[in-house]
Design a protein around this motif. Structure first.
Motif, PDB file in Angstrom:
ATOM      1  N   PHE A 283       1.059  -0.733  -0.044  1.00 53.50           N
ATOM      2  CA  PHE A 283      -0.066   0.431   0.046  1.00 53.50           C
ATOM      3  C   PHE A 283       0.880   1.026   0.016  1.00 53.50           C
ATOM      4  O   PHE A 283       0.308   2.292  -0.507  1.00 53.50           O
ATOM      5  N   GLY A 284       2.078   1.106   1.158  1.00 57.44           N
ATOM      6  CA  GLY A 284       2.911   2.521   0.643  1.00 57.44           C
ATOM      7  C   GLY A 284       3.510   3.129  -0.789  1.00 57.44           C
ATOM      8  O   GLY A 284       3.479   3.978  -0.848  1.00 57.44           O
ATOM      9  N   LEU A 285       3.801   1.234  -1.244  1.00 57.58           N
ATOM     10  CA  LEU A 285       4.223   1.928  -3.014  1.00 57.58           C
ATOM     11  C   LEU A 285       3.207   2.710  -3.896  1.00 57.58           C
ATOM     12  O   LEU A 285       3.290   3.343  -4.368  1.00 57.58           O
ATOM     13  N   ALA A 286       2.116   2.499  -3.738  1.00 54.38           N
ATOM     14  CA  ALA A 286       0.625   3.476  -4.392  1.00 54.38           C
ATOM     15  C   ALA A 286       0.605   4.399  -3.909  1.00 54.38           C
ATOM     16  O   ALA A 286       0.642   4.997  -4.268  1.00 54.38           O
ATOM     17  N   ALA A 287       0.986   4.387  -2.302  1.00 55.68           N
ATOM     18  CA  ALA A 287       0.568   5.731  -2.233  1.00 55.68           C
ATOM     19  C   ALA A 287       2.324   6.848  -2.788  1.00 55.68           C
ATOM     20  O   ALA A 287       1.600   7.936  -2.915  1.00 55.68           O
ATOM     21  N   GLU A 288       3.335   5.714  -2.283  1.00 51.55           N
ATOM     22  CA  GLU A 288       4.374   6.981  -3.418  1.00 51.55           C
ATOM     23  C   GLU A 288       4.042   7.107  -4.740  1.00 51.55           C
ATOM     24  O   GLU A 288       4.689   8.112  -5.714  1.00 51.55           O
ATOM     25  N   LEU A 289       3.088   6.020  -5.178  1.00 50.74           N
ATOM     26  CA  LEU A 289       2.432   7.128  -7.205  1.00 50.74           C
ATOM     27  C   LEU A 289       1.505   8.592  -7.387  1.00 50.74           C
ATOM     28  O   LEU A 289       2.081   9.223  -8.157  1.00 50.74           O
ATOM     29  N   ASP A 290       1.423   8.887  -5.784  1.00 48.85           N
ATOM     30  CA  ASP A 290       0.386   9.957  -6.857  1.00 48.85           C
ATOM     31  C   ASP A 290      -0.048  10.807  -4.790  1.00 48.85           C
ATOM     32  O   ASP A 290      -1.102   9.237  -4.794  1.00 48.85           O
ATOM     33  N   ARG A 291       0.982  11.514  -4.776  1.00 53.81           N
ATOM     34  CA  ARG A 291      -0.013  11.918  -3.042  1.00 53.81           C
ATOM     35  C   ARG A 291      -1.375  12.694  -2.916  1.00 53.81           C
ATOM     36  O   ARG A 291      -1.712  12.955  -1.930  1.00 53.81           O
ATOM     37  N   SER A 292      -1.455  12.809  -4.239  1.00 55.51           N
ATOM     38  CA  SER A 292      -3.634  12.751  -4.007  1.00 55.51           C
ATOM     39  C   SER A 292      -4.509  11.866  -3.743  1.00 55.51           C
ATOM     40  O   SER A 292      -5.385  11.852  -3.124  1.00 55.51           O
ATOM     41  N   GLY A 293      -3.711  10.472  -3.326  1.00 54.82           N
ATOM     42  CA  GLY A 293      -4.497   9.323  -2.584  1.00 54.82           C
ATOM     43  C   GLY A 293      -5.603   8.607  -4.117  1.00 54.82           C
ATOM     44  O   GLY A 293      -5.907   7.689  -3.550  1.00 54.82           O
ATOM     45  N   ARG A 294      -5.086   8.878  -5.421  1.00 56.15           N
ATOM     46  CA  ARG A 294      -6.123   7.869  -5.636  1.00 56.15           C
ATOM     47  C   ARG A 294      -4.983   6.337  -6.723  1.00 56.15           C
ATOM     48  O   ARG A 294      -5.795   5.609  -6.596  1.00 56.15           O
ATOM     49  N   TRP A 295      -4.195   6.587  -6.730  1.00 57.99           N
ATOM     50  CA  TRP A 295      -3.892   5.088  -6.538  1.00 57.99           C
ATOM     51  C   TRP A 295      -4.279   3.915  -5.373  1.00 57.99           C
ATOM     52  O   TRP A 295      -4.152   2.982  -5.344  1.00 57.99           O
ATOM     53  N   ALA A 296      -3.264   5.188  -4.401  1.00 56.01           N
ATOM     54  CA  ALA A 296      -3.562   4.575  -2.862  1.00 56.01           C
ATOM     55  C   ALA A 296      -4.710   3.962  -2.346  1.00 56.01           C
ATOM     56  O   ALA A 296      -5.262   2.586  -2.094  1.00 56.01           O
ATOM     57  N   ALA A 297      -6.136   4.274  -2.906  1.00 57.64           N
ATOM     58  CA  ALA A 297      -7.645   4.215  -3.097  1.00 57.64           C
ATOM     59  C   ALA A 297      -8.145   2.963  -3.672  1.00 57.64           C
ATOM     60  O   ALA A 297      -8.568   1.362  -4.311  1.00 57.64           O
ATOM     61  N   ALA A 298      -7.443   2.846  -5.301  1.00 55.80           N
ATOM     62  CA  ALA A 298      -7.429   2.182  -6.324  1.00 55.80           C
ATOM     63  C   ALA A 298      -6.416   0.494  -5.531  1.00 55.80           C
ATOM     64  O   ALA A 298      -6.785  -0.144  -6.405  1.00 55.80           O
ATOM     65  N   ALA A 299      -5.595   0.595  -4.592  1.00 60.87           N
ATOM     66  CA  ALA A 299      -4.665  -0.256  -4.239  1.00 60.87           C
ATOM     67  C   ALA A 299      -6.058  -1.287  -3.642  1.00 60.87           C
ATOM     68  O   ALA A 299      -5.391  -2.055  -3.320  1.00 60.87           O
ATOM     69  N   GLY A 300      -6.589  -0.212  -3.333  1.00 56.97           N
ATOM     70  CA  GLY A 300      -7.489  -1.507  -2.036  1.00 56.97           C
ATOM     71  C   GLY A 300      -8.707  -2.430  -2.992  1.00 56.97           C
ATOM     72  O   GLY A 300      -8.655  -3.193  -2.741  1.00 56.97           O
ATOM     73  N   SER A 301      -8.778  -2.018  -3.964  1.00 64.36           N
ATOM     74  CA  SER A 301      -9.597  -2.455  -5.211  1.00 64.36           C
ATOM     75  C   SER A 301      -8.562  -3.713  -5.282  1.00 64.36           C
ATOM     76  O   SER A 301      -9.526  -4.913  -5.520  1.00 64.36           O
ATOM     77  N   ALA A 302      -7.380  -3.707  -5.953  1.00 66.13           N
ATOM     78  CA  ALA A 302      -6.394  -4.494  -6.320  1.00 66.13           C
ATOM     79  C   ALA A 302      -7.136  -5.399  -4.914  1.00 66.13           C
ATOM     80  O   ALA A 302      -6.430  -7.377  -5.178  1.00 66.13           O
ATOM     81  N   TYR A 303      -6.446  -4.897  -4.246  1.00 62.46           N
ATOM     82  CA  TYR A 303      -7.126  -6.505  -2.652  1.00 62.46           C
ATOM     83  C   TYR A 303      -7.493  -7.036  -2.232  1.00 62.46           C
ATOM     84  O   TYR A 303      -7.481  -8.477  -2.949  1.00 62.46           O
ATOM     85  N   LEU A 304      -8.728  -6.342  -2.937  1.00 61.37           N
ATOM     86  CA  LEU A 304     -10.438  -6.923  -2.640  1.00 61.37           C
ATOM     87  C   LEU A 304     -10.420  -8.207  -3.989  1.00 61.37           C
ATOM     88  O   LEU A 304     -10.944  -9.334  -3.820  1.00 61.37           O
ATOM     89  N   LEU A 305      -9.923  -7.623  -5.044  1.00 57.64           N
ATOM     90  CA  LEU A 305     -10.277  -8.776  -6.087  1.00 57.64           C
ATOM     91  C   LEU A 305      -9.373  -9.727  -6.094  1.00 57.64           C
ATOM     92  O   LEU A 305     -10.270 -10.730  -6.409  1.00 57.64           O
ATOM     93  N   GLY A 306      -7.579  -9.334  -5.796  1.00 57.10           N
ATOM     94  CA  GLY A 306      -6.797 -10.964  -5.605  1.00 57.10           C
ATOM     95  C   GLY A 306      -7.828 -11.704  -4.435  1.00 57.10           C
ATOM     96  O   GLY A 306      -7.476 -12.682  -4.408  1.00 57.10           O
ATOM     97  N   PHE A 307      -7.931 -11.064  -2.954  1.00 53.10           N
ATOM     98  CA  PHE A 307      -8.898 -11.890  -2.095  1.00 53.10           C
ATOM     99  C   PHE A 307      -9.409 -13.018  -2.839  1.00 53.10           C
ATOM    100  O   PHE A 307     -10.212 -13.970  -2.238  1.00 53.10           O
TER     101      PHE A 307
END
Length: 398
Positions: free
Chosen positions: A319-343
């Protein structure tokens, strides 16, 4: 390898921000965490087959993931607190109605609605930490500490309520925890995300390729993690253990998993991300081989406990890597979707691998997918490092 990393001397984040984000994280992720009990309760309470009970949970997971990724681009432009308020209201309404639902059709609809609210809260929890926190990696570590501690009590209580009241018991627990945590969402700042500050991460945020690579890596890693977790009970037969022993092992693993979360929080990005991520990918691969191929009771229990420790250690870095991409939080929020789809995909992948060639096939598939996830992450880190070097001013010695 040089990597972009946040300054460890940055000021502490406000407690209100951390507590509010944790509350949103727990409410949003509670159903996936308790899904074994929810599926078991639905099967017993409504006399559903494994397929039908699994489908209801799949609908909720899908709604959760789709909502998280759909709302990600919008979150930086709206009030986090208002989004969280609407989302928790929808979640509570759907969860309360689910307790009294008596048909699979209506329950599927209600769980889908609950997934919409939960997905929004999950995205808020990740996005607000990325955009408002001075050290997102550390706060994501706090998330895992809370999950490790809370899961011990939730597993114990959830098992008792499911045994006594079937699906109504576990759904009531989920609704009760949601209601108890809802007031903490008022601690979330009632403000939009901060704009970028011109760091190297912001320079490359226009490239969607790095974001897609990061999301793919998170999804792949969670797929194999969920595959092993979902089949941890069947794997115990290879080691000659009964279900009770597995239950004890999972309880101990949840408690010991605190060590992994604590280590990620304490270590943070002191050694960058490449070293810790490489470490847990190698460790998880070895644990997978032990669980699937080594038919020894002691080895099974140790490997199961270590796998949970590795899981809690790994998530903050992804999640920290996703946060590093964009400080507005868009990729970090999308990372949650990737997490859930993988789960959600994990059990399907595991079932197909086992059906094809047994548990040895599961081990091979998990190791291969983990290697692919590691390769994607290393590619993203390399690009971030290159951007950081370009952004650094060059000192010329006279």
């Amino acid at each position: 390898m040089t990597e972009t990393a946040r300054d460890s001397s940055t000021p502490r984040d406000p407690a209100s921000l951390v507590i509010g984000a944790i509350a949103a994280q727990v409410i949003g992720g509670l159903v996936p965490q308790m899904s074994p009990f929810v599926i078991g309760g639905l099967m017993d309470g409504l006399s559903l087959s494994e397929r039908d009970a699994g489908f209801i949970i799949f609908v909720e997971f899908l709604a959760l993931a789709v909502t998280a990724i759909a709302i990600a681009p919008v979150l930086p432009r709206v009030s986090y607190r208002r989004v969280a308020g609407v989302a928790v209201a929808l979640t509570l309404l759907a969860q309360g109605a689910s307790i009294f639902s008596a048909s699979a059709g209506s329950l599927t609809l209600l769980r889908g609605l609950a997934g919409v609210g939960e997905g929004a809260l999950y995205a808020v929890s990740l996005s607000i930490v990325c955009s408002r926190s001075s050290n997102p990696d550390k706060v994501y570590g706090y998330f895992q500490v809370v999950w490790a501690l809370g899961s011990v009590a939730l597993f114990a209580i959830g098992g008792q309520l499911t045994a006594a009241f079937t699906h109504r018991g576990i759904l009531s627990l989920i609704a009760g925890v949601t209601l108890a945590l809802a007031p903490l969402l008022f601690l979330i700042p009632d403000a939009r995300a901060k704009s970028g500050d011109g760091t190297a991460a912001d320079v490359i945020q226009a490239s969607p390729l790095l974001g897609v690579m990061t999301l793919a890596a998170i999804g792949l890693y969670l797929t194999v993690s969920a595959a092993i977790y979902a089949f941890s009970a069947p794997l115990r037969e290879l080691a000659g253990l009964d279900t009770t022993a597995v239950g004890y092992a999972l309880t101990v693993a949840s408690l010991v998993g605190l060590a992994g979360a604590g280590a990620a929080t304490a270590l943070n990005v002191r050694w960058g991300r490449a070293i810790p991520i490489t470490g847990f990918c190698v460790g998880f691969s070895l644990i997978t081989l032990a669980l699937c191929l080594w038919h020894n009771p002691t080895a099974y229990v140790v490997a199961l406990v270590v796998s949970v420790v590795i899981y809690y250690f790994s998530i903050p870095y992804l999640f920290g890597l996703a946060a590093e991409l964009d400080r507005s939080g868009r990729w970090a929020a999308a990372a949650g979707s990737a997490y859930l789809l993988g789960f959600a995909a994990g059990p399907l992948v595991a079932g197909a691998a086992i059906a094809a060639a047994g548990y040895a096939s599961l081990a091979a598939v998990c190791v291969a997918i983990t290697a692919a996830a590691w390769g994607l992450v290393m590619g993203v880190i390399r690009r971030l490092s290159r951007a950081a070097r370009v952004a650094q001013p060059i000192d010329v010695l006279a």
